[in-house]
Design a protein around this motif. Structure first.
Motif, PDB file in Angstrom:
ATOM      1  N   ASN A 400       0.838  -1.217   0.000  1.00 61.32           N
ATOM      2  CA  ASN A 400       0.000   0.000   0.000  1.00 61.32           C
ATOM      3  C   ASN A 400       0.863   1.253   0.000  1.00 61.32           C
ATOM      4  O   ASN A 400       0.556   2.235  -0.675  1.00 61.32           O
ATOM      5  CB  ASN A 400      -0.908   0.027   1.229  1.00 61.32           C
ATOM      6  CG  ASN A 400      -2.135  -0.850   1.047  1.00 61.32           C
ATOM      7  OD1 ASN A 400      -2.368  -1.351  -0.049  1.00 61.32           O
ATOM      8  ND2 ASN A 400      -2.919  -1.042   2.106  1.00 61.32           N
ATOM      9  N   LYS A 403       2.007   1.762  -3.372  1.00 58.64           N
ATOM     10  CA  LYS A 403       0.913   1.939  -4.325  1.00 58.64           C
ATOM     11  C   LYS A 403       0.278   3.333  -4.241  1.00 58.64           C
ATOM     12  O   LYS A 403       0.100   3.989  -5.259  1.00 58.64           O
ATOM     13  CB  LYS A 403      -0.139   0.853  -4.054  1.00 58.64           C
ATOM     14  CG  LYS A 403      -1.280   0.866  -5.047  1.00 58.64           C
ATOM     15  CD  LYS A 403      -2.082  -0.427  -5.000  1.00 58.64           C
ATOM     16  CE  LYS A 403      -2.849  -0.598  -3.721  1.00 58.64           C
ATOM     17  NZ  LYS A 403      -3.714  -1.774  -3.704  1.00 58.64           N
ATOM     18  N   ASP A 430       5.189   6.150   5.002  1.00 56.56           N
ATOM     19  CA  ASP A 430       5.447   6.446   3.577  1.00 56.56           C
ATOM     20  C   ASP A 430       5.319   7.944   3.319  1.00 56.56           C
ATOM     21  O   ASP A 430       4.916   8.706   4.195  1.00 56.56           O
ATOM     22  CB  ASP A 430       4.484   5.637   2.684  1.00 56.56           C
ATOM     23  CG  ASP A 430       3.028   6.035   2.898  1.00 56.56           C
ATOM     24  OD1 ASP A 430       2.730   7.243   2.829  1.00 56.56           O
ATOM     25  OD2 ASP A 430       2.184   5.132   3.138  1.00 56.56           O
ATOM     26  N   ARG A 449     -12.717   1.098   0.205  1.00 57.84           N
ATOM     27  CA  ARG A 449     -11.655   1.717  -0.597  1.00 57.84           C
ATOM     28  C   ARG A 449     -11.959   3.203  -0.731  1.00 57.84           C
ATOM     29  O   ARG A 449     -13.114   3.608  -0.740  1.00 57.84           O
ATOM     30  CB  ARG A 449     -11.585   1.089  -1.994  1.00 57.84           C
ATOM     31  CG  ARG A 449     -11.476  -0.424  -1.998  1.00 57.84           C
ATOM     32  CD  ARG A 449     -10.958  -0.954  -3.314  1.00 57.84           C
ATOM     33  NE  ARG A 449      -9.571  -0.600  -3.514  1.00 57.84           N
ATOM     34  CZ  ARG A 449      -9.104   0.050  -4.575  1.00 57.84           C
ATOM     35  NH1 ARG A 449      -9.925   0.404  -5.530  1.00 57.84           N
ATOM     36  NH2 ARG A 449      -7.816   0.342  -4.692  1.00 57.84           N
ATOM     37  N   THR A 459      -8.478  -4.426  -3.992  1.00 61.16           N
ATOM     38  CA  THR A 459      -9.718  -5.157  -3.689  1.00 61.16           C
ATOM     39  C   THR A 459     -10.405  -4.640  -2.425  1.00 61.16           C
ATOM     40  O   THR A 459     -11.539  -5.000  -2.121  1.00 61.16           O
ATOM     41  CB  THR A 459      -9.400  -6.649  -3.477  1.00 61.16           C
ATOM     42  OG1 THR A 459      -8.454  -6.746  -2.410  1.00 61.16           O
ATOM     43  CG2 THR A 459      -8.861  -7.292  -4.723  1.00 61.16           C
ATOM     44  N   GLY A 460      -9.688  -3.857  -1.627  1.00 59.57           N
ATOM     45  CA  GLY A 460     -10.268  -3.358  -0.364  1.00 59.57           C
ATOM     46  C   GLY A 460     -10.238  -4.402   0.752  1.00 59.57           C
ATOM     47  O   GLY A 460     -10.916  -4.257   1.776  1.00 59.57           O
ATOM     48  N   LEU A 463      -6.289  -4.148   4.225  1.00 58.88           N
ATOM     49  CA  LEU A 463      -6.220  -3.659   5.618  1.00 58.88           C
ATOM     50  C   LEU A 463      -7.121  -4.477   6.552  1.00 58.88           C
ATOM     51  O   LEU A 463      -6.813  -4.615   7.744  1.00 58.88           O
ATOM     52  CB  LEU A 463      -6.583  -2.168   5.684  1.00 58.88           C
ATOM     53  CG  LEU A 463      -5.497  -1.221   5.156  1.00 58.88           C
ATOM     54  CD1 LEU A 463      -5.956   0.226   5.260  1.00 58.88           C
ATOM     55  CD2 LEU A 463      -4.182  -1.404   5.912  1.00 58.88           C
TER      56      LEU A 463
HETATM   57  P1  ADP Z   1      -6.701  -1.871  -1.336  1.00 52.38           P
HETATM   58  O1  ADP Z   1      -5.267  -1.518  -1.120  1.00 52.38           O
HETATM   59  O2  ADP Z   1      -6.894  -3.158  -2.005  1.00 52.38           O
HETATM   60  O3  ADP Z   1      -7.471  -0.757  -1.899  1.00 52.38           O
HETATM   61  P2  ADP Z   1      -6.761  -1.868   1.520  1.00 52.38           P
HETATM   62  O4  ADP Z   1      -7.708  -2.537   2.446  1.00 52.38           O
HETATM   63  O5  ADP Z   1      -5.349  -2.287   1.579  1.00 52.38           O
HETATM   64  O6  ADP Z   1      -7.361  -2.053   0.093  1.00 52.38           O
HETATM   65  O7  ADP Z   1      -6.848  -0.322   1.759  1.00 52.38           O
HETATM   66  C1  ADP Z   1      -8.071   0.312   1.877  1.00 52.38           C
HETATM   67  C2  ADP Z   1      -7.952   1.763   1.493  1.00 52.38           C
HETATM   68  O8  ADP Z   1      -7.180   2.498   2.383  1.00 52.38           O
HETATM   69  C3  ADP Z   1      -7.259   1.960   0.184  1.00 52.38           C
HETATM   70  O9  ADP Z   1      -8.137   1.789  -0.918  1.00 52.38           O
HETATM   71  C4  ADP Z   1      -6.716   3.364   0.271  1.00 52.38           C
HETATM   72  O10 ADP Z   1      -7.708   4.275  -0.071  1.00 52.38           O
HETATM   73  C5  ADP Z   1      -6.422   3.508   1.723  1.00 52.38           C
HETATM   74  N1  ADP Z   1      -4.978   3.275   1.997  1.00 52.38           N
HETATM   75  C6  ADP Z   1      -4.396   2.153   2.437  1.00 52.38           C
HETATM   76  N2  ADP Z   1      -3.081   2.305   2.613  1.00 52.38           N
HETATM   77  C7  ADP Z   1      -2.813   3.593   2.275  1.00 52.38           C
HETATM   78  C8  ADP Z   1      -1.606   4.388   2.228  1.00 52.38           C
HETATM   79  N3  ADP Z   1      -0.415   3.899   2.563  1.00 52.38           N
HETATM   80  N4  ADP Z   1      -1.704   5.686   1.845  1.00 52.38           N
HETATM   81  C9  ADP Z   1      -2.900   6.196   1.471  1.00 52.38           C
HETATM   82  N5  ADP Z   1      -4.070   5.517   1.503  1.00 52.38           N
HETATM   83  C10 ADP Z   1      -4.034   4.216   1.886  1.00 52.38           C
END
Ligand code: ADP
Length: 504
Positions: A400, A403, A430, A449, A459-460, A463
């Motif tokens: 993440n 990404k 990050d 998401r 995929t949401g 986390l």
């Molecule tokens: P995915 O990565 O598959 O979208 P996650 O459950 O990992 O789903 O994350 C849920 C949401 O949290 C993400 O869609 C994003 O919007 C936000 N998110 C997660 N990690 C970060 C990050 N490091 N910086 C910014 N937003 C984040």
């Protein structure tokens, strides 16, 4: 005694009764002392004072009588005799009379005092007579008057004075003796009273303390048991029950506590079994979905390859959509399967975090290279945990962090930790797009998401995965971030995730 109220009434009642007993005992002893003091104040002391005055007047009057014979013309002597015989001695006789009126009738001192009074009265008459004889001028020759007076003095007055003197002495001895005895008795009473006060107060305090201690103990002990019980249950020991003896309100509370614990553990069992069913369902569904997905994927691949150039634009466009949607769905199904499988791995092991992250780095090497990411970590600790799950945790967070990056910015991802008593506290930081505070608590829910797939693919589930892994390790996870200012994901891991030994 069944209720707390009765116990408290018993405790206070006992204390008050003991104190009342002490007061009654004290007043009894004080009464005895007061009686003795009254005898001293109203009998002995006034008697001794009156006797002393008798002796003084007696001596003075005898001297006056003697002097009168030797110097018959002294007016001074005559005047003094008059004051004594007409005022002072009658007054003293009255006082003596009043005093003996308070004596018991069979008291031997009563008759002695009466004797003194009557003898004193007679002596006064005789002294007066003697003065009259000495003062008459004509009837007798001077020598004859003296003879008669001397005889009166010698035969009557002297004898009366000596009798008074004798009685006074005897009475003084008696009263002095009585005074001594009464004072000794009074002293003994006071010592006894002191002893009684000290002993009874000590006993009263001991009894009160004992009763208070027993009462407090009988109330505090069950509360302590209930408190411990609540603590154990809150730590996850749902089978724990409390045992209280007695029949008071606290015991009733104990029964209710156990009933509550029973319902709680039944509910947990229900939830657990429903959860398991759900996970099983998700696993089976996602597993079974893989097969048709693979078929769709391979047929769209065949179509793309074999009918290349034969389809019009709309056909090619549609085929590409099918391929992309299929591959997204394959990711989703795989993630769902991983999620449902989490927690099956139940063996704790010692994990070297540096090695664990090096493994993640290898897995993500392509992405790291493509995005030119700087992954910084150094001398992370050895921890106790579930290896596969922890690897997934770090992988999700690092993935993440790379990404959700601003376009054209080189991602810098840093992993750090600190030792926090019963926990390890980690941070994954990050320099990416950040998360607005109002979204921060929602992102840990499954499928939540903040962006479309066009913006950032995903995929949401990542986390939600992390949250589940952290729960397995009895820790918590949260994010600190501001929009456009990077994010730091913090999480704690219990040093010993074993269920009973960790305070969450
Ligand atoms: P995915 O990565 O598959 O979208 P996650 O459950 O990992 O789903 O994350 C849920 C949401 O949290 C993400 O869609 C994003 O919007 C936000 N998110 C997660 N990690 C970060 C990050 N490091 N910086 C910014 N937003 C984040």
């Amino acid at each position: 005694m069944n209720t707390i109220k009765s116990k408290l009434i018993l405790a206070f009642g006992t204390t008050i009764t003991v104190l009342l007993l002490v007061m009654v005992l004290k007043s009894q002893y004080s009464k005895k002392s007061e009686t003795i003091q009254e005898v001293i104040d109203f009998r002995i002391e006034p008697a001794l004072e009156i006797l002393h005055e008798y002796r003084t007047f007696n001596n003075e009057l005898f001297l006056i009588a003697l002097n009168k014979i030797s110097s018959t013309k002294s007016d001074k002597i005559t005047n003094r005799m008059k004051v004594i015989t007409e005022v002072e001695l009658p007054h003293l006789n009255n006082r003596a009379f009043d005093l003996i009126a308070t004596f018991p009738p069979d008291d031997p001192e009563f008759s002695s005092f009466s004797k003194i009074i009557s003898t004193s009265d007679n002596a006064i008459i005789n002294v007066k007579d003697m003065f009259i004889i000495l003062q008459t001028n004509n009837d007798y020759a001077k020598i004859e008057k003296l003879n008669v007076s001397s005889t009166l003095l010698k035969d009557k007055i002297a004898l009366q004075f000596s009798e008074i003197d004798h009685l006074v002495s005897a009475l003084q001895i008696n009263f002095n003796l009585e005074s001594k005895t009464k004072k000794t008795e009074l002293n003994r009473q006071l010592i006894n009273l002191n002893k009684i006060i000290v002993i009874s107060s000590t006993v009263a305090i001991l009894i009160s303390v004992l009763v208070a201690f027993k009462t407090i103990h009988s109330i505090v002990k069950p509360i302590k048991i209930l408190q411990d019980g609540a603590k154990r249950i809150s730590k996850g020991d749902y089978e724990h029950r409390v045992t209280l003896n007695g029949k008071d309100e606290l015991n009733e509370l104990g029964d209710n506590f156990n009933n509550m614990a029973n319902s709680l553990s039944r509910s947990f069992e229900n939830i657990n079994s429903k959860n398991k069913e759900l996970e099983q369902f998700v696993y089976i569904a996602s597993h079974d979905l893989q097969e048709p997905l693979r078929t769709i994927s391979s047929f769209s691949k065949i179509l793309t390859e074999q009918y290349k150039g034969q389809l019009d634009d709309t056909g090619e466009h549609s085929l590409r959509f099918i391929s992309e949607a299929t591959s997204r769905m394959q990711f989703l199904v795989k993630d769902l399967m991983d999620y449902s499988r989490l927690g099956n791995d139940k063996s704790l092991e010692t994990i070297n975090c540096d090695e664990l992250i090096l493994g993640v780095q290898t897995d993500l090497s392509e992405l790291i290279k493509d995005t030119n990411t700087d992954l910084i970590f150094n001398e992370l600790p050895n921890i106790n945990g579930y290896k596969t799950a922890l690897r997934l945790l770090f992988q999700n967070l690092i993935n993440n962090a790379m990404k959700f990056q601003k376009k054209g910015v080189k991602p810098i991802v840093e992993i750090f930790y600190e030792d926090d008593q019963n926990f390890w506290k980690f941070g994954v930081k990050d320099n990416g797009i950040g998360i607005a505070p109002e979204h921060q608590s929602k992102i840990f829910s499954i499928f939540k998401r903040l962006h479309t797939n066009k913006e950032y693919q995903g995929t949401g589930i990542g986390l939600a995965h992390c949250q589940k892994i952290i729960e397995m390790h009895k820790g918590r996870i949260w994010v600190e971030s501001q929009k456009n200012q990077g994010s730091t994901f913090y999480f704690t891991l219990a040093k010993n995730p074993d269920i009973d030994s960790v305070l969450v």
